[in-house]
Write an enzyme that holds these catalytic residues in place. Structure first.
Site: not given
Length: 1016
Positions: A808-810, A816, A844, A913-914, A944, A968-969
């Site tokens: 995942d990115l954020d 971000t 999130k 990433s969303a 997601k 993922e976070d």
């Protein structure tokens, strides 16, 4: 007319419950050991029926003369016009009814001048036994006449699997204390008619016409009957011949009974201790509907079959039958340690599945098989949704035969689609024999379009399990494409639902909720159908281009149409109720009041459909059987376990299980979500539907789908078996009542044995080339003759064969999330909506539009679609203004090193990433070249926790989901990873990440060697 059977019904005797029907000490034999009552007899005739997929013979006694004894052929049926007071276009015009044909089991017994009537004598001892291992019926009766003489009567019966038109009987009479003449009167009885329909629409029929005798003959060698149906124009010939295996009998006379049948009598004499015996062979031949086969040709076929049968004799046929059964049992490879009665019941159910499905494509699997007259011998969706999944893995030739029937009747399905006003495509009949629709009640008949998707599911499972692409190019792909193209004429892109693809006015599996919009099961299965059809088109175009070009040209299939299939699949309307967190069964289901009777037990021994007007049922929230849960079983690999559990909890409370199809589905889903006790309880319900006569109508034939369901509850439920990416996947559990269990399956050209006990699961490749399976989503390679032992639970340490990592990115690579948080907070302030950390946490991992919907939950007014678009754009502008200033300094500590360690280990990397700005962010952060594939919100239609984004990333990497690790976070991201069948690593300290397989405090703690066993 609707189908429905009440699980609370006990209006017929239940011989299994008073121990007369037993066999728990020997799981290979089903035994009945007392004098049956008049009501018991019909039920026993169903249980002890023998068949071979084409010919079925109920298990009545040869000398009994029962009113309900019958013989059936899949190819002999009558067509009767359906009468309506108000007929509208597209209504079914006629119904097919399978007819009882001439029954050759009758052997009368005469002592002197007296014809024996078993009911008038004393039964000193009786045992009727179905030998499941060897596939034959045998029984012994010690009988004392009213005059005091005692006989022992022994009979054996076979309906050979290797000869589709033959019945073999060996009948022996032994004198205990009788001296005098004896005559065996062997009859071919042809006066049976179809059972008439009473108040229960599931039983009997109104038949116009039927079979009439056109010729009959009988002499010392051969007795024959010729018959013809009045409306379907099927011709039938039947005949019988005999062999006398020991001295004592000679031919006495031949009889032709006008309108009744034919007889051949054999006479002799008995003294105490002596026996007389007769081997009887009965053969059949029939024409196609409207066929031109002359009686002479049919009689010649009968004569040839009987000559061949006599050349082999009874023992040879029995040995060949035992060999055929042995092959089947080797594939099933069943054993239960802990409850012999369960093993016996499973074997009994499997035996009937083996018997009642043809191999030659002439028919499919009827709801009652060939064991009785229930449902008129019709084929439903049960065949593909329940029965074929068992046979595809245990007897692929039979599964192929079932699908060949659908290929053979494709033109009838095309014609039915035109009747239903669809200009192209094919719609298979809801209930049928010939291929034409036979349901006079379209709300729970023709409206069940989901039968098309069940057939597509069956094709996919069969091809995955066998690798038989020849079937696709020789009819299977054409069925798949023609049925897929129908969805575009049933559904549409609905501008009122954000252009989601909606399907209106259909009926799903739950026939207590008819003519609804967006039935979840139908939409979900249609989505899978469309995607699979497109995938098969691409596969054939690549691997067999000439065959594909031929098929596409024949039906006018274009790339534009295939693209439209995928567009509809991607936009399919599959909502989640925001309050309950479940999938609404349809648009209105959750708005209806619950039906109080559903929980009171007031409907007693009859299902609701036989007590209430359909509209009363339709106005309430009540399910006849599994509907949403059925989608989980047939196509639920991408749905997370928590969602399945919530749906199970909800729909269990409104389901009355008035169908025998329901319990197995609830058992399978209960197993999957961890409800072990419920799983076993529902398994028992489907296991003994007929042995305990739970629905009170086994007398009309056994319940084939429930029998199949018991095996699915074992293999798919307790064994956790699911086809995944052309491989069999397993997630086994051990029921508390058992010490161990074992089952086998055929996958491609390999046979796999799965053995489960408290210590773990052992996978063995008993024959065939090396094969890869999945254990809790993790690849395991099996080699011939070798076993692999694994724990029952999945390894938390990750895949056994890791090939890729999806980040995942954020919140994982860059923080971000604070920028998103600030942008949403600013927007909320501007439009007067409260915003706190709780709302921020919910956003999130959620895409922009879904996040906006969460934010607007607190709004005092509703926003129009254009206003929502404007708000989403404004928020994105705030976000982009901030990230324009991003650079490598904004990477989270250790993020770049973590990604580089994965690449050094030789694994592929992807981003999921969303954020629609993900590519821009990667460039700003200076790490775009570290990813092999990037998926952002522009590439997906569902946010997601739907698994789509991670599945798309795996596809982009060219990997199976089980070969990937997700990082993922957010809780939604963890659920998305698990739903995709991957191992999940959580980054952070949040309580919401408790479901992660491994939780790390930050990305700097990520160590690829934890998963590969080597230093990164």
């Amino acid at each position: 007319m609707p189908r429905g059977e009440c699980v609370h019904s006990h209006d017929a005797p239940t011989p299994a419950k008073d121990s007369a029907l037993h066999g728990s000490s020997d799981p290979w034999r089903l035994v009945y050991s007392r004098r049956p009552t008049e009501n018991d007899r019909a039920t026993l005739e169903s249980l002890f029926a023998l068949a071979n997929g084409v010919l079925g013979v109920r298990g009545g006694l040869e000398e009994g003369g029962s009113r309900t004894q019958g013989t059936f052929l899949t190819g002999v049926w009558e067509r009767t016009p359906i009468e309506y007071h108000e007929r509208f276009p597209g209504f079914a015009r006629s119904t097919d009814t399978r007819l009882p044909v001439a029954d050759g089991t009758r052997i009368g017994l005469r002592l002197g001048e007296t014809l024996v009537d078993l009911d008038e004598g004393e039964w000193l001892a009786f045992e009727q036994a179905l030998d499941l291992r060897n596939g034959y019926l045998q029984r012994t009766l010690h009988w004392r006449s009213p005059t005091g003489v005692t006989l022992q009567i022994d009979a054996e019966r076979i309906v050979p699997l290797h000869t589709p038109n033959l019945v073999c009987i060996r009948f022996r009479v032994t004198s205990i204390d009788y001296s005098g003449p004896i005559t065996l009167e062997s009859a071919l009885v042809a006066n049976a008619t179809a059972a008439e329909q009473g108040d229960d629409p599931r039983i009997g029929a109104r038949v116009a016409g039927g079979l009439s005798i056109t010729a009959s003959d009988s002499d010392q060698v051969l007795a024959t009957i010729c018959q013809r149906t009045q409306h379907s124009h099927i011709r039938l010939a039947s005949g019988q011949r005999h062999h006398l295996p020991q001295p004592g009998l000679t031919f006495a006379r031949a009889i032709i009974e006008d309108g009744q049948g034919v007889q051949q009598h054999y006479a002799g004499a008995l003294r105490p201790g002596q026996s007389v015996a007769l081997e009887k062979y009965v053969a059949y031949a029939w024409s196609m509907p409207e066929g031109g086969d002359a009686e002479a040709a049919l009689l010649n076929t009968v004569a040839t079959s009987l000559e061949d049968a006599l050349n082999h004799r009874f023992d040879a046929h029995r040995a060949q039958q035992a060999s055929a059964c042995a092959s089947f049992w080797r594939e099933a490879d069943l054993a239960i340690d802990g409850d012999p009665s369960v093993e016996q019941a499973l074997r009994f159910n499997l035996f009937h599945l083996l018997q009642s499905t043809s191999r030659d494509g002439s028919g499919s699997a009827a709801a009652k098989g060939l064991t009785g007259e229930g449902y008129e011998g019709h084929y439903f969706w049960d065949a593909e949704a329940f029965i074929l999944p068992v046979l595809a893995l245990a007897s692929p030739q039979q599964a192929h035969g079932m699908l060949q029937y659908r290929v053979r009747t494709l033109d009838r399905a095309r014609a039915h689609a035109r009747e239903m006003n669809h200009p192209v495509g094919a719609l298979y009949a809801w209930r049928t024999i010939s291929g034409d629709e036979c349901s006079a009640y379209f709300p729970s008949g023709s409206a069940q379009y989901h039968i098309n998707a069940a057939i597509a599911f069956a094709i996919r499972l069969y091809v995955d399990a066998t690798g038989d692409t020849d079937f696709l190019v020789h009819g299977g792909a054409e069925v798949l494409f023609e049925t897929a193209r129908l969805w575009h004429h049933v559904g549409f892109f609905n501008p009122r639902r954000n252009h989601a693809f909606c399907i209106c006015q259909v009926t799903g599996p739950d026939e207590y909720t008819a003519l609804v919009d967006n039935n979840y099961y139908t939409n979900h299965m249609a989505q899978q159908h469309l995607r699979y059809a497109a995938a098969v088109a691409a596969q054939l175009a690549d691997e067999r281009p000439q065959d594909y070009a031929r098929i596409a040209e024949a039906i006018g299939l274009t790339e534009k149409e295939i693209s439209a299939w995928l567009a509809a699949a991607d936009a399919m309307y599959l909502p989640v109720d925001p309050e309950l967190g479940i999938f609404p069964q349809d648009d209105d289901f959750l708005d209806k009041p619950r039906l109080p009777v559903a929980h009171s037990g007031e409907h007693g021994h009859r299902p609701l459909l036989l007590k209430m007007h359909p509209l009363t049922i339709y106005r309430h929230q009540v399910c006849k059987q599994a509907d949403v849960l059925q989608a989980f079983v047939l196509a639920g690999n991408a749905i997370d376990k928590d969602s399945k559990r919530r749906n199970f909890d909800y729909y269990e409370g409104v389901t009355v299980h008035d169908s025998t199809l329901s319990a197995s589905t609830f058992s399978i889903v209960a197993s999957e979500v961890g409800y072990a006790d419920k799983a076993y309880g529902y398994f028992r319900d489907t296991l003994r539907v007929d042995l305990d006569n739970l629905h009170g109508n086994t007398s009309h034939g056994v319940h084939m789908a429930a029998m199949a369901g018991s095996w699915l509850a074992l293999m798919w439920g307790f064994g956790g078996m699911r086809p995944m990416n052309e491989r069999p996947g397993f997630a086994p559990a051990l029921p508390g009542a058992w010490k161990s269990y074992r089952f086998g399956l055929r996958w491609r050209h390999a046979h796999i044995r799965v053995s489960v006990d408290a210590a773990g699961v052992e996978y063995t490749l008993t024959d065939g080339a090396q094969t890869e399976i999945l254990h809790h989503g993790q690849p395991v390679l099996l080699r011939n003759g070798q076993s692999v032992k694994l724990p029952l639970q999945a390894h938390a340490s990750g895949p056994l064969s890791l090939k890729g990592v999806i980040f995942d990115l954020d919140g994982v690579i860059a923080d971000t999330a604070v920028v998103h948080h600030a942008a949403w907070k600013k927007l909320a302030s501007e439009i007067g909506i409260p915003f706190d950390d709780t709302v921020g946490e919910r956003l999130k991992g959620v895409d922009r539009r879904a996040s906006l919907d969460i934010l607007l939950e607190q709004s005092p007014r509703a926003f129009t679609e254009p206003e929502k678009e404007a708000l989403a754009t404004r928020k994105n502008d705030y976000y982009r203004q901030q990230i324009e200033r991003f650079g490598p300094q904004n990477l989270l500590p250790g993020a770049k090193s973590a990604i580089e360690s994965v690449r050094r280990a030789g694994l592929k990397t992807a981003l999921a990433s969303a954020s629609r700005n993900a590519p821009l962010l990667l460039e700003k952060l200076g790490i775009a070249d570290l990813f092999d594939y990037v998926v952002d919100a522009n590439h997906i239609s569902r946010a997601k926790p739907d698994p789509e984004i991670f599945l798309a990333a795996a596809r982009g990497l060219g990997l199976a989901p089980g070969e990937c690790l997700g990082v993922e976070d957010a809780a939604a991201g963890i659920a998305s990873i698990h739903s995709a069948g991957m191992t999940a690593v959580g980054i952070g300290q949040h309580q919401a990440l408790a479901e992660a397989d491994l939780l790390l405090p930050n990305v700097a703690a990520f160590d690829i060697s934890l998963f590969t066993g080597q230093s990164g």
